[in-house]
Scaffold this motif. Structure first.
Motif, PDB file in Angstrom:
ATOM      1  N   ILE A  80       0.833  -1.205   0.000  1.00  0.00           N
ATOM      2  CA  ILE A  80       0.000   0.000   0.000  1.00  0.00           C
ATOM      3  C   ILE A  80       0.867   1.254   0.000  1.00  0.00           C
ATOM      4  O   ILE A  80       0.530   2.264  -0.620  1.00  0.00           O
ATOM      5  N   ASN A  81       2.025   1.174   0.661  1.00  0.00           N
ATOM      6  CA  ASN A  81       2.933   2.319   0.663  1.00  0.00           C
ATOM      7  C   ASN A  81       3.560   2.534  -0.711  1.00  0.00           C
ATOM      8  O   ASN A  81       3.708   3.665  -1.160  1.00  0.00           O
ATOM      9  N   TYR A  82       3.944   1.432  -1.377  1.00  0.00           N
ATOM     10  CA  TYR A  82       4.461   1.572  -2.739  1.00  0.00           C
ATOM     11  C   TYR A  82       3.409   2.193  -3.654  1.00  0.00           C
ATOM     12  O   TYR A  82       3.728   3.037  -4.492  1.00  0.00           O
ATOM     13  N   LEU A  83       2.172   1.777  -3.520  1.00  0.00           N
ATOM     14  CA  LEU A  83       1.102   2.361  -4.332  1.00  0.00           C
ATOM     15  C   LEU A  83       0.946   3.852  -4.049  1.00  0.00           C
ATOM     16  O   LEU A  83       0.845   4.668  -4.971  1.00  0.00           O
ATOM     17  N   ARG A  84       0.947   4.206  -2.791  1.00  0.00           N
ATOM     18  CA  ARG A  84       0.789   5.617  -2.417  1.00  0.00           C
ATOM     19  C   ARG A  84       1.942   6.450  -2.952  1.00  0.00           C
ATOM     20  O   ARG A  84       1.730   7.495  -3.578  1.00  0.00           O
ATOM     21  N   PHE A  85       3.166   5.965  -2.731  1.00  0.00           N
ATOM     22  CA  PHE A  85       4.333   6.724  -3.181  1.00  0.00           C
ATOM     23  C   PHE A  85       4.411   6.786  -4.712  1.00  0.00           C
ATOM     24  O   PHE A  85       4.818   7.799  -5.272  1.00  0.00           O
ATOM     25  N   ALA A  86       4.023   5.716  -5.388  1.00  0.00           N
ATOM     26  CA  ALA A  86       4.026   5.727  -6.856  1.00  0.00           C
ATOM     27  C   ALA A  86       3.001   6.716  -7.387  1.00  0.00           C
ATOM     28  O   ALA A  86       3.253   7.417  -8.372  1.00  0.00           O
ATOM     29  N   ARG A  87       1.863   6.779  -6.738  1.00  0.00           N
ATOM     30  CA  ARG A  87       0.827   7.723  -7.178  1.00  0.00           C
ATOM     31  C   ARG A  87       1.244   9.170  -6.918  1.00  0.00           C
ATOM     32  O   ARG A  87       0.876  10.073  -7.655  1.00  0.00           O
ATOM     33  N   GLU A  88       2.028   9.383  -5.863  1.00  0.00           N
ATOM     34  CA  GLU A  88       2.492  10.735  -5.523  1.00  0.00           C
ATOM     35  C   GLU A  88       3.708  11.158  -6.342  1.00  0.00           C
ATOM     36  O   GLU A  88       4.026  12.341  -6.393  1.00  0.00           O
ATOM     37  N   MET A  89       4.385  10.206  -6.955  1.00  0.00           N
ATOM     38  CA  MET A  89       5.639  10.474  -7.658  1.00  0.00           C
ATOM     39  C   MET A  89       5.428  11.468  -8.802  1.00  0.00           C
ATOM     40  O   MET A  89       4.547  11.290  -9.637  1.00  0.00           O
ATOM     41  N   ARG A  90       6.230  12.496  -8.842  1.00  0.00           N
ATOM     42  CA  ARG A  90       6.126  13.498  -9.908  1.00  0.00           C
ATOM     43  C   ARG A  90       7.337  13.440 -10.838  1.00  0.00           C
ATOM     44  O   ARG A  90       7.224  13.691 -12.018  1.00  0.00           O
ATOM     45  N   THR A  91       8.528  13.179 -10.279  1.00  0.00           N
ATOM     46  CA  THR A  91       9.731  13.039 -11.103  1.00  0.00           C
ATOM     47  C   THR A  91      10.531  11.847 -10.604  1.00  0.00           C
ATOM     48  O   THR A  91      10.402  11.433  -9.445  1.00  0.00           O
ATOM     49  N   PHE A  92      11.336  11.305 -11.485  1.00  0.00           N
ATOM     50  CA  PHE A  92      12.130  10.136 -11.131  1.00  0.00           C
ATOM     51  C   PHE A  92      13.161  10.469 -10.058  1.00  0.00           C
ATOM     52  O   PHE A  92      13.446   9.655  -9.189  1.00  0.00           O
ATOM     53  N   TYR A  93      13.725  11.660 -10.103  1.00  0.00           N
ATOM     54  CA  TYR A  93      14.830  12.022  -9.208  1.00  0.00           C
ATOM     55  C   TYR A  93      14.405  12.735  -7.935  1.00  0.00           C
ATOM     56  O   TYR A  93      15.240  13.277  -7.228  1.00  0.00           O
ATOM     57  N   GLN A  94      13.123  12.749  -7.616  1.00  0.00           N
ATOM     58  CA  GLN A  94      12.715  13.421  -6.388  1.00  0.00           C
ATOM     59  C   GLN A  94      13.236  12.640  -5.180  1.00  0.00           C
ATOM     60  O   GLN A  94      13.307  11.419  -5.196  1.00  0.00           O
ATOM     61  N   PRO A  95      13.615  13.347  -4.116  1.00  0.00           N
ATOM     62  CA  PRO A  95      14.083  12.651  -2.914  1.00  0.00           C
ATOM     63  C   PRO A  95      12.927  11.863  -2.299  1.00  0.00           C
ATOM     64  O   PRO A  95      11.791  12.328  -2.262  1.00  0.00           O
ATOM     65  N   HIS A  96      13.227  10.660  -1.868  1.00  0.00           N
ATOM     66  CA  HIS A  96      12.159   9.819  -1.349  1.00  0.00           C
ATOM     67  C   HIS A  96      12.720   8.759  -0.416  1.00  0.00           C
ATOM     68  O   HIS A  96      13.903   8.458  -0.434  1.00  0.00           O
ATOM     69  N   VAL A  97      11.844   8.159   0.381  1.00  0.00           N
ATOM     70  CA  VAL A  97      12.253   7.099   1.299  1.00  0.00           C
ATOM     71  C   VAL A  97      12.329   5.747   0.593  1.00  0.00           C
ATOM     72  O   VAL A  97      12.841   4.794   1.149  1.00  0.00           O
ATOM     73  N   ARG A  98      11.808   5.641  -0.624  1.00  0.00           N
ATOM     74  CA  ARG A  98      11.817   4.399  -1.391  1.00  0.00           C
ATOM     75  C   ARG A  98      12.671   4.574  -2.638  1.00  0.00           C
ATOM     76  O   ARG A  98      12.876   5.679  -3.127  1.00  0.00           O
TER      77      ARG A  98
END
Length: 149
Positions: A80-98
């Motif tokens: 569910i976290n991968y889904l949430r983070f993938a849906r929120e993703m705007r650019t490939f290089y954005q800083p993220h926990v995943r």
């Protein structure tokens, strides 16, 4: 009459065997996905594939593995976290926990599957199937095509 393999056929045999192993791995992975989460109803290509997979995989399914249906998939945990983070993703290089590669891969499958949650499982299945092909290519390059198989 004696059967003799030509050099071209002899070179093609490992590739054909590797493609068969990749196809088997992908089909068994798809079958496990359908057994655990059910068929995908939309889009049409995913519906056709997930409805056909159990029939195609039945003779190839390892008898030692029985997949249990998951009644409430994607509740809590990593999927569910991968889904949430993938849906929120705007650019490939954005800083993220995943890691960005799997998030981008999941985002691609969210797009292909009309934003269905099962996209994270399909992305995982597709990635693991590609890993089989990658293992063949790596071992073929390092040792030999036969070792790759």
């Amino acid at each position: 009459m004696r059967f003799v393999l030509t050099p071209a056929v002899r070179r093609a045999v490992p590739l054909v065997l590797a493609l068969a192993v990749v196809a088997w791995g992908g089909l068994v992975r798809l079958d496990a996905l359908v057994q655990r989460y059910g068929s995908v109803e939309s889009p049409g290509w995913a519906r056709a594939l997930t409805h056909a997979a159990p029939r195609w995989a039945a003779p190839l399914r390892p008898s030692a593995h029985q997949w249990q249906r998951i009644a409430s998939p994607y509740v809590g945990g990593d999927p569910i976290n991968y889904l949430r983070f993938a849906r929120e993703m705007r650019t490939f290089y954005q800083p993220h926990v995943r890691e960005p590669v799997f998030l981008a891969w999941t985002r691609l499958f969210l797009w292909l599957l009309h934003d269905a949650d099962v996209a994270v499982s399909v992305a995982s299945a597709a990635g693991s199937t590609l890993a089989i092909a990658g293992a063949y290519l790596l071992a073929s390059a390092l040792v030999s095509p036969a070792a790759g198989v």
